[in-house]
Motif scaffolding. Structure first.
Motif, PDB file in Angstrom:
ATOM      1  N   THR A 109       0.876  -1.168   0.000  1.00  0.00           N
ATOM      2  CA  THR A 109       0.000   0.000   0.000  1.00  0.00           C
ATOM      3  C   THR A 109       0.912   1.216   0.000  1.00  0.00           C
ATOM      4  N   LYS A 110       0.467   2.264  -0.646  1.00  0.00           N
ATOM      5  CA  LYS A 110       1.276   3.465  -0.780  1.00  0.00           C
ATOM      6  C   LYS A 110       0.752   4.558   0.142  1.00  0.00           C
ATOM      7  N   LEU A 111       1.660   5.391   0.602  1.00  0.00           N
ATOM      8  CA  LEU A 111       1.330   6.521   1.464  1.00  0.00           C
ATOM      9  C   LEU A 111       1.870   7.794   0.843  1.00  0.00           C
ATOM     10  N   SER A 112       1.165   8.887   1.038  1.00  0.00           N
ATOM     11  CA  SER A 112       1.668  10.167   0.565  1.00  0.00           C
ATOM     12  C   SER A 112       2.850  10.596   1.423  1.00  0.00           C
ATOM     13  N   ARG A 113       3.689  11.424   0.868  1.00  0.00           N
ATOM     14  CA  ARG A 113       4.841  11.922   1.621  1.00  0.00           C
ATOM     15  C   ARG A 113       4.384  12.672   2.876  1.00  0.00           C
ATOM     16  N   GLU A 114       3.194  13.229   2.830  1.00  0.00           N
ATOM     17  CA  GLU A 114       2.680  14.027   3.948  1.00  0.00           C
ATOM     18  C   GLU A 114       1.999  13.186   5.015  1.00  0.00           C
ATOM     19  N   HIS A 115       1.858  11.883   4.780  1.00  0.00           N
ATOM     20  CA  HIS A 115       1.192  11.037   5.764  1.00  0.00           C
ATOM     21  C   HIS A 115       1.898  11.126   7.112  1.00  0.00           C
ATOM     22  N   VAL A 116       1.122  11.253   8.177  1.00  0.00           N
ATOM     23  CA  VAL A 116       1.674  11.337   9.525  1.00  0.00           C
ATOM     24  C   VAL A 116       1.417  10.018  10.240  1.00  0.00           C
ATOM     25  N   PHE A 117       2.482   9.315  10.593  1.00  0.00           N
ATOM     26  CA  PHE A 117       2.347   8.064  11.333  1.00  0.00           C
ATOM     27  C   PHE A 117       1.922   8.351  12.768  1.00  0.00           C
ATOM     28  N   SER A 118       1.151   7.417  13.319  1.00  0.00           N
ATOM     29  CA  SER A 118       0.691   7.573  14.690  1.00  0.00           C
ATOM     30  C   SER A 118       0.850   6.247  15.427  1.00  0.00           C
ATOM     31  N   PHE A 119       1.703   6.246  16.447  1.00  0.00           N
ATOM     32  CA  PHE A 119       1.913   5.064  17.271  1.00  0.00           C
ATOM     33  C   PHE A 119       1.965   5.498  18.730  1.00  0.00           C
ATOM     34  N   PRO A 120       1.607   4.621  19.657  1.00  0.00           N
ATOM     35  CA  PRO A 120       1.578   4.990  21.078  1.00  0.00           C
ATOM     36  C   PRO A 120       2.949   4.930  21.753  1.00  0.00           C
ATOM     37  N   VAL A 121       4.011   4.843  20.965  1.00  0.00           N
ATOM     38  CA  VAL A 121       5.373   4.755  21.501  1.00  0.00           C
ATOM     39  C   VAL A 121       6.246   5.763  20.761  1.00  0.00           C
ATOM     40  N   PRO A 122       7.356   6.195  21.380  1.00  0.00           N
ATOM     41  CA  PRO A 122       8.224   7.193  20.733  1.00  0.00           C
ATOM     42  C   PRO A 122       8.897   6.632  19.481  1.00  0.00           C
TER      43      PRO A 122
END
Length: 241
Positions: A11-24
């Protein structure tokens, strides 16, 4: 082209996609000599005892695979993951030689932050083909494989038996050859009900290597759910302890 379509399901993501995870974590890109950019996530443990260099499976992108980092963070390991070319935000064309070359770039980047004796090479599914060759060619602490296949031509016989295994496929992933050159401790996890890479594929490594490999059977385990088994975490904690 057929084999690329058969093997890879990114799957492809835009360069602007912001990842979100509950860890640093930190996100960045590695540039390759041919101008491609490899997207990397580095998950941080407060006091890392080492690094898991993680090579993921043949589908999706880091927004899914990044969730796997938590299995290692609580054991006080940092985790670095890369998206292969054409996956997520990574750019460039794929080939087997390029996957292995990018794996070396990824490893060399990790060496800037951790010594080789603190780097654990981890491969899952398709990623086991990259991880195994890398571990045969560079120093590391150990190699861990999850749902590995013996080599790609033999695995393809399961899906397209009418074609045969003697065709010179563009992708070979001869883990059966490279794994014999691995000198560090080796652990393999495989489920008995794996519907993608049959359990017998993993067992071939046990037959080949004997006591040189710790082979962990997850009874009833499938291709995507081994982390749901307490035994997986027990062994992981032991080998990474």
């Amino acid at each position: 082209m057929f084999l690329d379509f058969f093997l890879f399901h990114p799957t492809k993501l835009s360069r602007e996609h912001v990842f979100s995870f509950p860890v640093p974590f930190t996100e960045y890109f590695l540039k390759t000599p041919d101008g491609a950019e490899i997207n990397v996530l580095w998950f941080h443990s407060p006091q890392p005892r080492g690094l898991i260099l993680y090579f993921h499976g043949n589908a999706d992108d880091l927004s899914r695979w990044g969730k796997m980092a938590e299995d290692f963070l609580h054991l006080n390991y940092d985790v670095m993951m890369m998206d292969y070319r054409g996956f997520g935000k990574s750019t460039g064309k794929l080939s087997e030689s390029i996957l292995h070359a990018d794996g070396k770039i990824f490893y060399n980047h990790a060496l800037q932050h951790f010594p080789a004796e603190k780097i654990v090479i981890y491969g899952r599914s398709l990623g086991t083909g990259i991880a195994t060759r890398l571990a045969a060619e560079v120093p590391s602490a150990q190699l861990i494989l999850e749902t590995p296949f013996y080599n790609l031509p033999e695995l393809l016989l399961r899906y397209i038996p009418f074609i045969g295994s003697k065709i010179p496929w563009a992708y070979q992933f001869r883990s059966d050859e490279y794994i014999q050159q691995v000198k560090v401790p080796l652990t393999i996890f495989h489920g008995t009900e794996d519907e993608v890479v049959p359990y017998k594929e993993g067992k071939k490594f046990e037959a080949l290597l004997g006591e040189r490999v710790r082979f962990v059977t997850l009874h009833g385990g499938k291709h995507k759910n081994l982390s749901e088994y307490p035994l997986y975490h027990e062994v992981l904690a032991e080998v990474l302890g």
